[in-house]
Design a protein around this motif. Structure first.
Motif, PDB file in Angstrom:
ATOM      1  N   LEU A 134       0.201  -8.578 -10.684  1.00  0.00           N
ATOM      2  CA  LEU A 134      -0.757  -8.995  -9.012  1.00  0.00           C
ATOM      3  C   LEU A 134      -0.293 -10.061  -8.647  1.00  0.00           C
ATOM      4  N   HIS A 204       0.831 -11.287   3.378  1.00  0.00           N
ATOM      5  CA  HIS A 204       0.329  -9.785   2.979  1.00  0.00           C
ATOM      6  C   HIS A 204      -1.033  -9.687   3.776  1.00  0.00           C
ATOM      7  N   PHE A 207      -4.040  -8.787   0.731  1.00  0.00           N
ATOM      8  CA  PHE A 207      -3.234  -8.853  -1.019  1.00  0.00           C
ATOM      9  C   PHE A 207      -5.097  -9.044  -2.093  1.00  0.00           C
ATOM     10  N   VAL A 212      -3.367  -2.084  -4.305  1.00  0.00           N
ATOM     11  CA  VAL A 212      -2.084  -1.458  -4.806  1.00  0.00           C
ATOM     12  C   VAL A 212      -2.552  -0.270  -5.862  1.00  0.00           C
ATOM     13  N   VAL A 223       2.699  -1.330  -3.049  1.00  0.00           N
ATOM     14  CA  VAL A 223       1.325  -2.882  -2.753  1.00  0.00           C
ATOM     15  C   VAL A 223       1.182  -1.848  -0.871  1.00  0.00           C
TER      16      VAL A 223
END
Length: 340
Positions: A134, A204, A207, A212, A223
């Motif tokens: 990630l 993003h 995040f 995800v 994502v």
């Protein structure tokens, strides 16, 4: 076939038949995908193909906070690079169809890890590998040159952190249904010590692990939830991911322990170090970013709480959201004080 709140399947089918005549083969059915606390997300199928539809929440939509066109644009830009995002299908900016703009994307198979108990069943080694994957994905996002993917005008990195502090204060002011002790003072402390934003990247904006889709081998397949993406300071993404990892996770209407408490999950120091190695960025000055990330998450959750008390949310699990706001405010103050 009228559909769910916020999704009239008859009107959707009529629109798709006009704009993409060969897309839908049979009668549309849909289910609300539970988990998101902002934009509404639906699984849509005609019995053969499967898609996902995204639209803003019902009622009380803050300006710029639920921009479907921006989400669709960044997905369309990143997909051809091989970056893990769902494939885009169709954008409808006209609110006359469903009452708000929306877009359709392809459904990606994978698992969303929201429940730490499920995450724990992977075992410590797989948990560690997943979290580091990630972090790698985040660093790779920040390495994408915006101009080369048609996103040079997607945001203004200069002054990004200043604007973020002002923006989330406006969001807070627009979503007030109660007093939140310490939140005004927190905003003042953050505004007085804003770091300069260096070279901007695609950020993003939300995040985290439960945004995800993960494949069976632990790979990041997609994502999700790009509604707050822009060009800005990449350390803001890293800090928010760390704040999320340390907060209790909402599952089945309640709160569970944080992902950080799961055996094998790297601690914040290791996560920051892995990001620094992958990205080449200095992560030594994260304290302000962590405090701001806690403030931002508090404002987001306060907005969800506002919609809940106004009766404008859809799906279960909203009644406990408001209780998470005050602890985040306290955490942010402690971070600025050097206590965490």
């Amino acid at each position: 076939m009228t559909g769910l709140p916020g999704l009239d399947l008859t009107r959707l089918r009529e629109h798709l038949d006009r704009q993409a005549p060969d897309l839908v083969a049979g009668q549309l059915r849909a289910d609300l995908l539970v988990g998101g606390r902002s934009n509404l997300t639906y699984a849509v199928t005609d019995g053969t193909s499967r898609w996902v539809l995204r639209r803003p929440p019902l009622g009380h939509v803050l300006a710029t906070a639920h921009d479907m066109t921006r989400e669709y644009r960044v997905l369309s830009a990143l997909g051809p690079l091989g970056f893990p995002v769902p494939p885009t299908v169709l954008l409808c900016p006209d609110p006359a169809v469903l009452g708000a703009p929306f877009y359709l994307m392809g459904q990606v198979e994978g698992v969303i890890h929201r429940d730490p108990a499920e995450l724990e069943r992977l075992g410590p080694d797989r948990v560690r590998a997943l979290v580091l994957a990630l972090v790698t994905t985040l660093a790779d996002l920040h390495a994408v040159p915006p101009a080369q993917v048609g996103l040079a005008d997607f945001g203004r990195p200069e002054g990004y952190n200043d604007r973020q502090v002002r923006r989330w204060k406006r969001q807070l002011d627009a979503s007030r249904s109660r007093d939140v002790p310490g939140i005004e003072q927190l905003h003042g402390r953050l505004a007085a010590a804003v770091p300069a934003c260096g070279a901007g990247t695609i950020v993003h904006g939300d995040f985290r692990l439960d945004n995800v889709l993960v494949g069976p081998a632990g790979e990041i397949r997609a994502v999700l939830d790009w509604e707050m993406s822009t060009l800005g300071d990449p350390l803001s993404d890293l800090a928010l991911m760390l704040i999320y990892a340390g907060r209790p996770m909402p599952v089945d209407g309640g709160l569970t322990r944080p992902a950080l408490a799961v055996a094998g999950h790297p601690d914040p120091t290791e996560i920051a170090a892995h990001y620094a190695r992958r990205s080449g960025r200095d992560t030594g000055g994260l304290r302000w970013y962590l405090a701001f990330a806690a403030f931002k998450l508090a404002v987001i959750l306060e907005g969800v709480h506002y919609r809940y008390v106004q009766g404008q949310t859809v799906g279960p699990g909203f009644d406990g959201i408001g209780s998470q706001v005050a602890p985040l405010v306290r955490q942010a103050h402690e971070t600025l004080d050097g206590a965490s």
